[in-house]
Scaffold this motif. Structure first.
Motif, mmCIF file in Angstrom:
data_model
loop_
_atom_site.group_PDB
_atom_site.id
_atom_site.type_symbol
_atom_site.label_atom_id
_atom_site.label_comp_id
_atom_site.label_asym_id
_atom_site.label_seq_id
_atom_site.Cartn_x
_atom_site.Cartn_y
_atom_site.Cartn_z
ATOM 1 N N PHE A 203 0.826 -1.215 0.065
ATOM 2 C CA PHE A 203 0.025 -0.131 0.107
ATOM 3 C C PHE A 203 0.841 1.314 0.171
ATOM 4 C CE2 PHE A 203 -2.800 -3.251 1.993
ATOM 5 C CZ PHE A 203 -3.709 -3.070 1.197
ATOM 6 N N GLY A 204 2.110 1.103 -0.087
ATOM 7 C CA GLY A 204 3.035 2.269 -0.101
ATOM 8 C C GLY A 204 3.350 2.786 1.394
ATOM 9 N N LEU A 205 3.798 4.216 1.291
ATOM 10 C CA LEU A 205 4.308 4.839 2.487
ATOM 11 C C LEU A 205 3.414 5.207 3.531
ATOM 12 C CD1 LEU A 205 7.191 6.202 3.643
ATOM 13 C CD2 LEU A 205 6.092 8.073 2.682
ATOM 14 N N VAL A 206 3.510 5.143 4.836
ATOM 15 C CA VAL A 206 2.538 5.303 5.778
ATOM 16 C C VAL A 206 3.452 6.103 7.035
ATOM 17 C CG1 VAL A 206 0.446 3.824 5.660
ATOM 18 C CG2 VAL A 206 2.522 3.111 6.894
ATOM 19 N N CYS A 207 3.141 7.289 7.688
ATOM 20 C CA CYS A 207 3.813 7.790 8.523
ATOM 21 C C CYS A 207 3.092 8.608 9.591
ATOM 22 C CB CYS A 207 4.543 8.985 7.577
ATOM 23 S SG CYS A 207 3.741 10.155 6.934
ATOM 24 N N GLY A 208 3.843 8.582 10.626
ATOM 25 C CA GLY A 208 2.982 9.437 11.773
ATOM 26 C C GLY A 208 4.025 10.287 12.566
ATOM 27 N N SER A 209 3.381 11.406 13.167
ATOM 28 C CA SER A 209 4.278 12.191 13.750
ATOM 29 C C SER A 209 3.959 13.100 14.597
ATOM 30 C CB SER A 209 5.058 13.260 12.807
ATOM 31 O OG SER A 209 4.258 14.168 12.928
ATOM 32 N N THR A 210 4.717 13.273 15.888
ATOM 33 C CA THR A 210 3.957 14.111 16.887
ATOM 34 C C THR A 210 4.994 15.019 17.380
ATOM 35 O OG1 THR A 210 3.148 13.850 19.116
ATOM 36 C CG2 THR A 210 4.645 12.234 18.621
ATOM 37 N N VAL A 211 4.714 16.182 17.909
ATOM 38 C CA VAL A 211 5.548 17.108 18.771
ATOM 39 C C VAL A 211 5.160 17.270 20.066
ATOM 40 C CG1 VAL A 211 6.604 19.379 18.621
ATOM 41 C CG2 VAL A 211 5.755 18.420 16.496
ATOM 42 N N ARG A 212 6.003 17.070 21.097
ATOM 43 C CA ARG A 212 5.586 16.938 22.379
ATOM 44 C C ARG A 212 6.747 17.781 23.283
ATOM 45 N NH1 ARG A 212 2.491 12.451 25.446
ATOM 46 N NH2 ARG A 212 0.775 12.343 24.027
ATOM 47 N N ALA A 213 6.190 18.434 24.512
ATOM 48 C CA ALA A 213 7.050 19.169 25.307
ATOM 49 C C ALA A 213 6.702 18.820 26.604
ATOM 50 C CB ALA A 213 7.010 20.622 24.982
ATOM 51 N N LYS A 214 7.708 18.981 27.712
ATOM 52 C CA LYS A 214 7.307 18.783 29.071
ATOM 53 C C LYS A 214 6.907 20.015 29.807
ATOM 54 C CE LYS A 214 7.649 14.935 30.974
ATOM 55 N NZ LYS A 214 6.476 14.040 30.798
ATOM 56 N N ASN A 215 6.021 20.183 30.710
ATOM 57 C CA ASN A 215 5.786 21.159 31.412
ATOM 58 C C ASN A 215 6.748 21.687 32.119
ATOM 59 O OD1 ASN A 215 5.887 20.232 34.168
ATOM 60 N ND2 ASN A 215 4.019 19.176 33.991
ATOM 61 N N ALA A 216 6.543 23.121 32.480
ATOM 62 C CA ALA A 216 7.811 23.922 32.982
ATOM 63 C C ALA A 216 8.429 23.433 34.316
ATOM 64 C CB ALA A 216 7.054 25.288 33.386
ATOM 65 N N PHE A 217 7.575 22.662 35.210
ATOM 66 C CA PHE A 217 8.107 22.356 36.257
ATOM 67 C C PHE A 217 9.100 21.109 36.096
ATOM 68 C CE2 PHE A 217 3.983 23.855 37.758
ATOM 69 C CZ PHE A 217 4.361 24.812 38.610
ATOM 70 N N LYS A 218 8.631 20.126 35.384
ATOM 71 C CA LYS A 218 9.399 19.011 34.880
ATOM 72 C C LYS A 218 10.788 19.587 34.185
ATOM 73 C CE LYS A 218 6.556 15.202 35.562
ATOM 74 N NZ LYS A 218 5.733 14.194 34.929
ATOM 75 N N ASP A 219 10.508 20.678 33.306
ATOM 76 C CA ASP A 219 11.761 21.141 32.761
ATOM 77 C C ASP A 219 12.597 21.530 33.907
ATOM 78 O OD1 ASP A 219 11.898 21.108 30.106
ATOM 79 O OD2 ASP A 219 11.466 23.018 29.486
ATOM 80 N N PHE A 220 12.197 22.092 34.726
ATOM 81 C CA PHE A 220 12.978 22.962 35.752
ATOM 82 C C PHE A 220 13.974 21.884 36.510
ATOM 83 C CE2 PHE A 220 13.616 24.371 40.153
ATOM 84 C CZ PHE A 220 14.524 25.584 40.085
ATOM 85 N N GLY A 221 13.036 20.865 36.760
ATOM 86 C CA GLY A 221 13.815 19.593 37.550
ATOM 87 C C GLY A 221 15.099 19.158 36.664
ATOM 88 N N ALA A 222 14.641 18.973 35.403
ATOM 89 C CA ALA A 222 15.716 18.309 34.397
ATOM 90 C C ALA A 222 16.930 19.500 34.471
ATOM 91 C CB ALA A 222 15.073 18.447 33.071
ATOM 92 N N GLY A 223 16.677 20.589 34.457
ATOM 93 C CA GLY A 223 17.584 21.538 34.553
ATOM 94 C C GLY A 223 18.596 21.665 35.922
ATOM 95 N N LEU A 224 17.922 21.089 36.941
ATOM 96 C CA LEU A 224 18.869 20.864 38.248
ATOM 97 C C LEU A 224 19.644 19.549 37.857
ATOM 98 C CD1 LEU A 224 16.278 21.624 41.178
ATOM 99 C CD2 LEU A 224 18.186 22.989 40.213
ATOM 100 N N LYS A 225 18.966 18.514 37.300
ATOM 101 C CA LYS A 225 19.559 17.359 37.257
ATOM 102 C C LYS A 225 20.955 17.532 36.029
ATOM 103 C CE LYS A 225 19.795 13.041 38.191
ATOM 104 N NZ LYS A 225 19.291 11.750 37.717
ATOM 105 N N ASN A 226 20.897 18.517 35.430
ATOM 106 C CA ASN A 226 22.090 18.994 34.420
ATOM 107 C C ASN A 226 23.269 19.136 35.204
ATOM 108 O OD1 ASN A 226 20.908 20.659 31.486
ATOM 109 N ND2 ASN A 226 21.250 18.643 31.715
#
Lengths: 142, 106
Positions: free
Chosen positions: B20-43
């Motif tokens: 049947f040929g090519l099929v594809c799927g995509s998604t764009v996602r981001a984490k909320n600001a709190f988790k982002d902050f936590g990841a920043g500390l983990k850095n």
């Protein structure tokens, strides 16, 4: 002067805590690698035996590993000189091995995993690498 | 229903009867600001960023769902040669793109 002290403290924390975390991670990787050694993983697709096949499944595993402050500073300094940037090598190595391990853990009892592919990407603004390993797990009829 | 997905050019033990040929799927996602902050500390100390591993797994699952949905609409029951690719578009956000070939097997 205050800034310098702050930097030194951050680098020291990064170095001591970071290398401890890295050592611990390597220990766990080596241990699990030994445990999962029995399941062969190949990068080709013509390694099938002549047996009836029960299930075929796409399996994947991924890991996001972050740099520490020491590595970041050391990496930037080494970048100036050029040549081998060894501090980042262990980072990528850990991410990839962890990803492959997680894929294998998802496919426990598989007889073989065909066509392993490893993708690496970075997460913007986070100084971290993401490794994704995926392949086709094949289970023979018992 | 999609019964099987592989990343090789065939479905082991089964014969492909229709493409049947090519099929594809995509998604764009981001984490909320709190988790982002936590990841920043983990850095600071390094190690695994669990929030991000989770994020990537969730997005991959969603992209695969979309891929399957598209293939099902075409009347396929298997997808072969599945490939993943990741790109990042902004701070802390990632795009996952999955593509493959929809086929029907016996």
């Amino acid at each position: 002067m205050g800034d310098l002290i702050q930097l030194a403290v951050l680098v020291a924390i990064g170095y001591f805590v970071g290398s401890r975390i890295e050592k611990k991670h390597y220990r766990s990787i080596k241990e699990r690698e030994k445990k999962l050694l029995c399941c062969p993983v190949v990068t080709g697709d013509d390694f099938l035996e002549d047996k009836p096949i029960r299930v075929t499944r796409l399996v994947s595993g991924s890991a996001v590993i972050s740099t520490d402050y020491f590595k970041m500073i050391a990496g930037n300094l080494l970048n100036l000189i050029g040549g081998e940037v060894s501090v980042f090598e262990s980072l990528l190595d850990r991410a990839r091995r962890e990803a492959v391990l997680r894929m294998k853990e998802e496919a426990t009892k598989a007889d073989i995993i065909l066509n392993l592919r490893i993708e690496t990407s970075t997460i913007a603004g986070r100084n971290s690498v993401e490794a994704l390993a995926y392949g086709t797990a094949v289970y023979y009829e018992k | 229903m999609i019964q099987v997905m592989t990343n090789i050019e065939s479905v082991p033990g089964k014969r492909i009867v229709e493409h049947f040929g090519l099929v594809c799927g995509s998604t764009v996602r981001a984490k909320n600001a709190f988790k982002d902050f936590g990841a920043g500390l983990k850095n600071l100390v390094g190690g695994e960023l669990k929030a991000y591993t989770e994020l990537m797994n969730e997005s991959r699952k969603q992209a695969l769902e979309r891929l399957k949905c598209q293939a099902e609409n075409l009347g396929a029951n298997a997808i072969i040669n599945v490939r993943f690719s990741t790109s990042n578009i902004a701070n802390g956000a990632a795009e996952i793109y999955v593509y493959g070939t929809a086929v029907r097997v016996e």
